[in-house]
Motif scaffolding. Structure first.
Motif, PDB file in Angstrom:
ATOM      1  N   ALA A 284      54.576  49.257  40.785  1.00 33.02           N
ATOM      2  CA  ALA A 284      54.079  49.077  39.424  1.00 33.02           C
ATOM      3  C   ALA A 284      52.555  49.107  39.494  1.00 33.02           C
ATOM      4  N   ILE A 285      51.996  50.297  39.371  1.00 31.84           N
ATOM      5  CA  ILE A 285      50.554  50.493  39.535  1.00 31.84           C
ATOM      6  C   ILE A 285      49.855  50.223  38.214  1.00 31.84           C
ATOM      7  N   GLY A 286      48.810  49.403  38.255  1.00 34.45           N
ATOM      8  CA  GLY A 286      48.075  49.070  37.042  1.00 34.45           C
ATOM      9  C   GLY A 286      47.493  50.298  36.372  1.00 34.45           C
ATOM     10  N   ASP A 287      47.604  50.352  35.053  1.00 34.35           N
ATOM     11  CA  ASP A 287      47.075  51.498  34.299  1.00 34.35           C
ATOM     12  C   ASP A 287      45.587  51.376  34.014  1.00 34.35           C
ATOM     13  N   TYR A 288      45.049  50.164  34.186  1.00 30.01           N
ATOM     14  CA  TYR A 288      43.651  49.939  33.842  1.00 30.01           C
ATOM     15  C   TYR A 288      42.940  49.149  34.934  1.00 30.01           C
ATOM     16  N   THR A 289      41.649  49.429  35.082  1.00 30.40           N
ATOM     17  CA  THR A 289      40.792  48.664  35.969  1.00 30.40           C
ATOM     18  C   THR A 289      39.563  48.219  35.194  1.00 30.40           C
ATOM     19  N   VAL A 290      38.728  47.415  35.838  1.00 32.59           N
ATOM     20  CA  VAL A 290      37.554  46.863  35.171  1.00 32.59           C
ATOM     21  C   VAL A 290      36.451  46.701  36.207  1.00 32.59           C
ATOM     22  N   GLU A 291      35.216  46.801  35.769  1.00 32.58           N
ATOM     23  CA  GLU A 291      34.093  46.565  36.672  1.00 32.58           C
ATOM     24  C   GLU A 291      34.012  45.066  36.953  1.00 32.58           C
ATOM     25  N   PRO A 292      34.222  44.641  38.222  1.00 31.63           N
ATOM     26  CA  PRO A 292      34.288  43.204  38.481  1.00 31.63           C
ATOM     27  C   PRO A 292      32.926  42.530  38.530  1.00 31.63           C
ATOM     28  N   SER A 293      32.921  41.261  38.200  1.00 27.77           N
ATOM     29  CA  SER A 293      31.716  40.442  38.350  1.00 27.77           C
ATOM     30  C   SER A 293      31.629  39.948  39.791  1.00 27.77           C
ATOM     31  N   ASP A 294      30.411  39.927  40.340  1.00 28.99           N
ATOM     32  CA  ASP A 294      30.233  39.443  41.709  1.00 28.99           C
ATOM     33  C   ASP A 294      30.414  37.936  41.807  1.00 28.99           C
ATOM     34  N   GLU A 295      30.214  37.237  40.709  1.00 26.10           N
ATOM     35  CA  GLU A 295      30.362  35.786  40.692  1.00 26.10           C
ATOM     36  C   GLU A 295      31.460  35.388  39.713  1.00 26.10           C
ATOM     37  N   LYS A 296      31.988  34.201  39.913  1.00 28.93           N
ATOM     38  CA  LYS A 296      33.028  33.711  39.027  1.00 28.93           C
ATOM     39  C   LYS A 296      32.503  33.616  37.597  1.00 28.93           C
ATOM     40  N   ILE A 297      33.273  34.139  36.651  1.00 23.87           N
ATOM     41  CA  ILE A 297      32.924  34.050  35.235  1.00 23.87           C
ATOM     42  C   ILE A 297      33.247  32.644  34.749  1.00 23.87           C
ATOM     43  N   ARG A 298      32.269  31.970  34.174  1.00 22.70           N
ATOM     44  CA  ARG A 298      32.461  30.592  33.733  1.00 22.70           C
ATOM     45  C   ARG A 298      33.359  30.530  32.506  1.00 22.70           C
ATOM     46  N   SER A 299      34.205  29.520  32.473  1.00 22.58           N
ATOM     47  CA  SER A 299      35.132  29.371  31.355  1.00 22.58           C
ATOM     48  C   SER A 299      34.416  28.853  30.122  1.00 22.58           C
ATOM     49  N   GLY A 300      35.060  29.020  28.975  1.00 26.78           N
ATOM     50  CA  GLY A 300      34.524  28.484  27.730  1.00 26.78           C
ATOM     51  C   GLY A 300      33.677  29.453  26.954  1.00 26.78           C
ATOM     52  N   GLN A 301      33.361  30.597  27.518  1.00 28.25           N
ATOM     53  CA  GLN A 301      32.527  31.567  26.810  1.00 28.25           C
ATOM     54  C   GLN A 301      33.380  32.708  26.281  1.00 28.25           C
ATOM     55  N   GLU A 302      32.903  33.322  25.203  1.00 29.77           N
ATOM     56  CA  GLU A 302      33.601  34.499  24.698  1.00 29.77           C
ATOM     57  C   GLU A 302      33.407  35.636  25.683  1.00 29.77           C
ATOM     58  N   LEU A 303      34.476  36.400  25.874  1.00 30.64           N
ATOM     59  CA  LEU A 303      34.424  37.436  26.895  1.00 30.64           C
ATOM     60  C   LEU A 303      35.220  38.651  26.444  1.00 30.64           C
ATOM     61  N   SER A 304      34.633  39.818  26.628  1.00 30.72           N
ATOM     62  CA  SER A 304      35.340  41.077  26.384  1.00 30.72           C
ATOM     63  C   SER A 304      35.322  41.881  27.679  1.00 30.72           C
ATOM     64  N   LEU A 305      36.453  42.457  28.005  1.00 29.38           N
ATOM     65  CA  LEU A 305      36.555  43.288  29.193  1.00 29.38           C
ATOM     66  C   LEU A 305      36.662  44.750  28.774  1.00 29.38           C
ATOM     67  N   GLU A 306      35.870  45.589  29.407  1.00 32.27           N
ATOM     68  CA  GLU A 306      35.925  47.017  29.127  1.00 32.27           C
ATOM     69  C   GLU A 306      36.839  47.658  30.166  1.00 32.27           C
ATOM     70  N   LEU A 307      38.016  48.090  29.721  1.00 35.19           N
ATOM     71  CA  LEU A 307      39.019  48.628  30.630  1.00 35.19           C
ATOM     72  C   LEU A 307      38.869  50.125  30.788  1.00 35.19           C
ATOM     73  N   GLU A 308      39.061  50.591  32.003  1.00 33.89           N
ATOM     74  CA  GLU A 308      39.029  52.014  32.299  1.00 33.89           C
ATOM     75  C   GLU A 308      40.388  52.428  32.869  1.00 33.89           C
ATOM     76  N   SER A 309      40.841  53.586  32.508  1.00 28.33           N
ATOM     77  CA  SER A 309      42.130  54.069  32.992  1.00 28.33           C
ATOM     78  C   SER A 309      42.066  54.364  34.490  1.00 28.33           C
ATOM     79  N   THR A 310      43.158  54.046  35.198  1.00 24.87           N
ATOM     80  CA  THR A 310      43.265  54.395  36.611  1.00 24.87           C
ATOM     81  C   THR A 310      43.939  55.757  36.736  1.00 24.87           C
ATOM     82  N   PRO A 311      43.681  56.493  37.817  1.00 30.65           N
ATOM     83  CA  PRO A 311      44.340  57.795  38.004  1.00 30.65           C
ATOM     84  C   PRO A 311      45.854  57.632  38.144  1.00 30.65           C
TER      85      PRO A 311
END
Length: 407
Positions: A284-311
């Motif tokens: 079950a190969i993921g259809d989408y990937t995302v540019e990862p953050s180098d550090e842990k994203i802190r909770s409690g903040q609004e967040l949008s992820l920009e998804l890119e299709s995988t081959p």
């Protein structure tokens, strides 16, 4: 797996003989009939009555004028396969030297002379397993066509293989091996895309179906490469441990390549398929990937992820290997079989697949499944265990490859 197969079970004087009752039950659970043969040393560890209880047959504890060894393992003998589990260093050495001074070694010599398949599951301390004479004996006997079920090297011991591994090798030894000499690549499990060092995007795949397909192809004689994705939450360390895996991460039925992301699975599969005879794309190969953050994203903040299709893996492999037979899997969330067949057939035609297995997402993680095997002209319904479905898939692969082999 072993329906209608008669297994003569040789038991020798390893402490692993205490597992004989469970092994006999497992062989019978898969459909085999079992008759026990014991050495004197084995009888000092487990009583023949226990083996008789487990097999529901009389146990051979000595060779008499009734020539039990010939009755079991000779020409036209009862046994379809002679399994020695556990086998001590002493027994393996005697078999290599044609020394017949126990019921087990006498049955082994008889089986080898009569071309009855022989499977040996060694169990001993690791220094004994590493002895040059023992290794030479294993090589000698292997050259005669005997199948060895590799032990698990743990805690300074060469422990007897798991019951599942032994049953698989017995099935492989006694079967027709229609995939002998074929290299089958199977993708399995889920992929995960890192959001940050803690979080991932993944799915609910357990990898059970892919591992079952790999095992079924192995039983039919194939050399199997299993490209396995993460299953469940994983640490950053990629050294994932599959059931029955050895120190190198491989399992008894396949060479394993562990991956995490969709890109890693594509790269590993592309590499494995360079000399493959078929690909079964179960993962079950993921259809989408995302540019990862180098550090842990802190909770409690609004967040949008920009998804890119995988081959698409099967499209990539199809471009690289235009003639390679590929089996695809298509997971849906609809019980509408007509729609499932149409979507599966669309994928089949787009990528030029051999056939597609269409199933419902509700079976993820379960031991049972329901699926449709969709070919160009027809579709067959299956409902049962994943192991049973894997056998149907492996048989279909063997038929397809048989059609493409030169006559």
């Amino acid at each position: 797996m072993l329906e209608g197969v008669n297994v003569a079970l040789g038991v020798t004087g390893s402490i692993a003989a205490v597992k004989t009752v469970e092994l006999a039950h497992e062989l019978r659970r898969h459909g085999a009939q079992v008759r026990g043969v014991m050495t004197g040393s084995a009888r000092g560890i487990i009583h023949p009555w226990a083996v008789e209880f487990a097999t529901e047959n009389d146990v051979v504890t000595e060779i008499t004028g009734r020539v039990e060894h010939v009755d079991l393992c000779g020409y036209d003998g009862w046994a379809d396969v002679f399994l020695i589990a556990p086998a001590t260093a002493n027994t393996v050495g005697k078999i290599a030297g044609a020394v017949d001074d126990t019921p087990v070694t006498t049955c082994a010599t008889t089986a080898l002379g009569a071309d009855t398949p022989v499977v040996i599951a060694p169990a001993m301390h690791e220094p004994m397993y590493d002895h040059p004479g023992v290794l030479e004996a294993i090589d000698t006997v292997s050259e005669w066509g005997v199948d060895f079920v590799d032990p698990r090297l743990e805690e300074g011991k060469a422990k007897i293989a798991s019951e599942d591994a032994i049953v698989r090798d017995v099935a492989r030894a006694v079967g027709d091996r229609p995939l002998e000499g074929e290299h089958v690549v199977v993708t399995s499990g889920a992929t995960a895309e890192s959001i940050d060092p803690v979080r991932v995007l993944t799915n609910r795949s357990s990898g059970k179906m892919g591992r079952a397909v790999a095992a079924a192809c192995y039983i039919r004689g194939a050399d199997v490469t299993l490209v396995h994705g993460v299953v469940g939450p994983q640490p950053i360390d990629r050294d994932m441990v599959l059931p029955e895996s050895d120190a190198d991460g491989n399992v008894p039925y396949a060479t394993v390549r562990n991956v995490e992301s969709a890109a890693e699975m594509l790269e590993a599969t592309r590499d494995a398929c360079a000399d493959a005879d078929t690909l079964v794309s179960v993962a079950a190969i993921g259809d989408y990937t995302v540019e990862p953050s180098d550090e842990k994203i802190r909770s409690g903040q609004e967040l949008s992820l920009e998804l890119e299709s995988t081959p698409k893996l099967i499209d990539d492999i199809r471009d690289a290997r235009p003639e390679l037979p590929i089996v695809g899997f298509k997971t849906e969330t609809s019980d509408d079989e007509t729609a499932m067949v149409e979507r599966a057939r669309s994928t089949l035609e787009r990528a030029g697949l051999a056939f597609v297995v269409a199933n419902d997402a509700s079976v993820m993680g379960a031991d049972r499944t329901k699926a449709l095997l969709v070919h160009e002209e027809d579709a067959a319904r299956y409902e049962g265990t994943k192991a049973g479905l894997s056998e149907e898939i492996a048989d279909s692969i063997a038929a397809i490859l048989g059609e493409t082999r030169p006559s």
